[in-house]
Design an enzyme around this catalytic site. Structure first.
Site, PDB file in Angstrom:
ATOM      1  N   ASN A 110      50.618 -13.330  34.647  1.00 43.92           N
ATOM      2  CA  ASN A 110      49.063 -13.587  34.304  1.00 43.92           C
ATOM      3  C   ASN A 110      48.507 -13.427  35.717  1.00 43.92           C
ATOM      4  OD1 ASN A 110      48.618 -16.785  34.998  1.00 43.92           O
ATOM      5  ND2 ASN A 110      50.649 -16.216  34.566  1.00 43.92           N
ATOM      6  N   ASP A 111      47.231 -12.793  35.929  1.00 40.17           N
ATOM      7  CA  ASP A 111      46.458 -12.605  37.104  1.00 40.17           C
ATOM      8  C   ASP A 111      45.310 -11.956  36.571  1.00 40.17           C
ATOM      9  OD1 ASP A 111      45.489 -12.484  39.854  1.00 40.17           O
ATOM     10  OD2 ASP A 111      47.336 -13.491  40.023  1.00 40.17           O
TER      11      ASP A 111
ATOM     12  N   GLY B 107      52.389 -16.692  42.358  1.00 37.86           N
ATOM     13  CA  GLY B 107      53.173 -15.841  41.295  1.00 37.86           C
ATOM     14  C   GLY B 107      52.782 -16.224  40.132  1.00 37.86           C
ATOM     15  N   LYS B 108      51.994 -17.515  39.560  1.00 36.78           N
ATOM     16  CA  LYS B 108      51.428 -17.768  38.443  1.00 36.78           C
ATOM     17  C   LYS B 108      52.653 -17.905  37.605  1.00 36.78           C
ATOM     18  CE  LYS B 108      46.720 -16.692  39.801  1.00 36.78           C
ATOM     19  NZ  LYS B 108      46.913 -16.098  40.875  1.00 36.78           N
ATOM     20  N   ARG B 109      53.888 -18.326  37.858  1.00 34.07           N
ATOM     21  CA  ARG B 109      54.845 -18.483  37.149  1.00 34.07           C
ATOM     22  C   ARG B 109      54.880 -19.397  36.028  1.00 34.07           C
ATOM     23  NH1 ARG B 109      55.480 -13.831  39.175  1.00 34.07           N
ATOM     24  NH2 ARG B 109      57.497 -12.926  39.672  1.00 34.07           N
TER      25      ARG B 109
END
Lengths: 315, 315
Positions: A110-111, B107-109
């Site tokens: 996600n981004d 990284g929005k992991r």
């Protein structure tokens, strides 16, 4: 390339089995025979780790490729082994596709904007290299994504998926116990957050519906919540559903049924540890992990078929 | 290792600059001089691409490391270049830390249980390799994460962060135009989804507050929403904030102020393209990207200092 949802449906019908095998390898799942071979033959322990992981995956694929339509590698398990893990993933994807399996990459990426586009190109599209050629870095058939950032974060993925015949699965209602911390919050209009997400997901897919009647933008709905699945199947009539939570997380074949439509289409059920580590359940030797995985995959196929028949979804 | 929020605050005070430089490289950002060198010297175009990306990053770091406390590589830009991109990232992290910069990996992991733990070990903790040694695959100081999955998805990251003195930044209110699709939905209790998320984030950090008064579990709050930032700073008094959206996304230094506390602490402002591609703004030659980045980094430091002084947050 042909439309993802159509390709997946054709593969499920061919194998008569809506199962996807999770490939979430830990070094501790790899039996001694493989580990000791690479430890002896390869000097660099990081490379030896990556090669062991790949061989474990390759053997699992060999043991069940005729039974199942797809595999789902989870990126975290490869990232934990650094670049050698990522190389094991790349080889696993190539091998699985050679064996005619679809590859759903579970990355929950996600981004926004150009960053989302970079993720989408990394796994579904193509990269432009220094010599001007365009070639995929890793070429999966679908990628799981997380839509907390709203449509700016989804459009770049939709674009790459459309352009390359690839698919997406967007998190709606996850399988874990605390999924409700955010997803179950009640909105002032009476809906829950996950229902609002389901409407967004259904909208995002509406101009990418294939001959199968399903869109290439799918949803993730945990098997551990059959009642929510019932509602979500109605809210998203053209959305294919990826169903985690079967087996190790406690859901049964019956629990997964509300994700399927009345013809038994529109959903695929994931099993990871219950197949990868089936030797434990069947009290077999660790070295027999392939035979155990096959035995468990056949049992799962049978359980899903029976549940589909019992619920009138499959004649 | 010392507490992340304390280390970051010390570094910001030392450099007198709450700026983090985004390292989000595209091959098209790398000037001809570097590209043609690697194209000539290295046969494999994929490897040559990775080496060019790393050299671009290294030169950017050299040009500003004395001005800024931290860098923020965004994982997508490395993943798009496959394993050679990931190797460029690994080398970039090592080089940045050698230059005394903190590394916030964007990284929005997100995932649950053992999968979340694998992500956390990949970037904040350690991996167990085939020879029994435990060593980091990549060793950043902090990682951005997405909490759509609820606390099951956060606890494994908190655990690794605590154990290794590392930090987290959890998405609360993102900088993009459609951030509100989900984040602004009104709950029946009158709060918005992003306010509910802020309360969760504040709770998750409450037993990891350092001497600086800030927790190692931070929040991402876009600079493009100064009014929401005002509310969020109050809802999360001990939460350090990572502020994207400055520069290329349109936010000014004044817009970022509500994220800081009354002493000018508690926030760090990210700039990516506005530094990496500063040669465009300053109408300088592409080959002078390092000088342009330094010029822009000094201008940004000055702008943030003036805004902090003007708003009474810094004497």
């Amino acid at each position: 390339m042909q439309h993802f949802a159509d390709r997946l449906q054709a593969a499920i019908i061919e194998k008569q089995n809506p199962t996807v095998m999770g490939l979430d390898p830990m070094l501790s799942y790899v039996p001694e025979r493989i580990v000791s071979f690479y430890q002896k033959e390869v000097d660099d322990p990081l490379l030896a780790t990556g090669l062991s992981i790949y061989e474990f995956n390759r053997r699992l694929i060999d043991s069940v490729h005729d039974l199942i339509p797809a595999v789902k590698p989870q990126l975290a398990y490869y990232e934990q082994y650094g670049i050698h893990g990522m190389e094991a993933l790349r080889q696993t994807i190539t091998y699985a596709r050679k064996k005619n399996l679809l590859v759903i990459l579970d990355g929950k990426r996600n981004d926004i904007g150009s960053t989302a586009d970079a993720y989408a190109r990394a796994y579904l599209g193509q990269t432009r290299w220094i010599d001007g050629t365009e070639k995929a870095a890793m070429s999966a058939d679908a990628l799981t994504i997380n839509a907390y950032l709203g449509s700016d974060g989804i459009v770049p993925f939709l674009k790459q998926a459309k352009e390359h015949g690839k698919g997406l699965y967007i998190l709606v209602r996850t399988s874990n116990p605390s999924a409700g911390d955010l997803q179950d919050l009640k909105l002032e209009d009476g809906r829950t957050v996950y229902e609002a997400m389901a409407s967004l997901v259904s909208d995002w897919g509406k101009d990418m519906i294939g001959d199968s009647g399903y869109a290439s933008a799918g949803a993730v709905v945990g098997a551990t919540w059959p009642q929510q699945a019932e509602t979500l199947r109605h809210l998203m009539p053209h959305t294919p559903i990826l169903v985690p939570g079967y087996g190790a997380q406690g859901a049964t074949a019956d629990d997964t049924m509300p994700n399927f439509d009345q013809h038994g289409n529109g959903a695929i059920v994931n099993a990871s540890r219950s197949l990868m580590c089936a030797w434990k359940k069947h009290e077999m030797d660790h070295e027999q992990f392939e035979q155990a995985a096959r035995k468990e995959a056949m049992a799962m196929k049978q359980a899903l078929r029976e549940a589909l028949q019992k619920s009138g979804r499959w004649q």
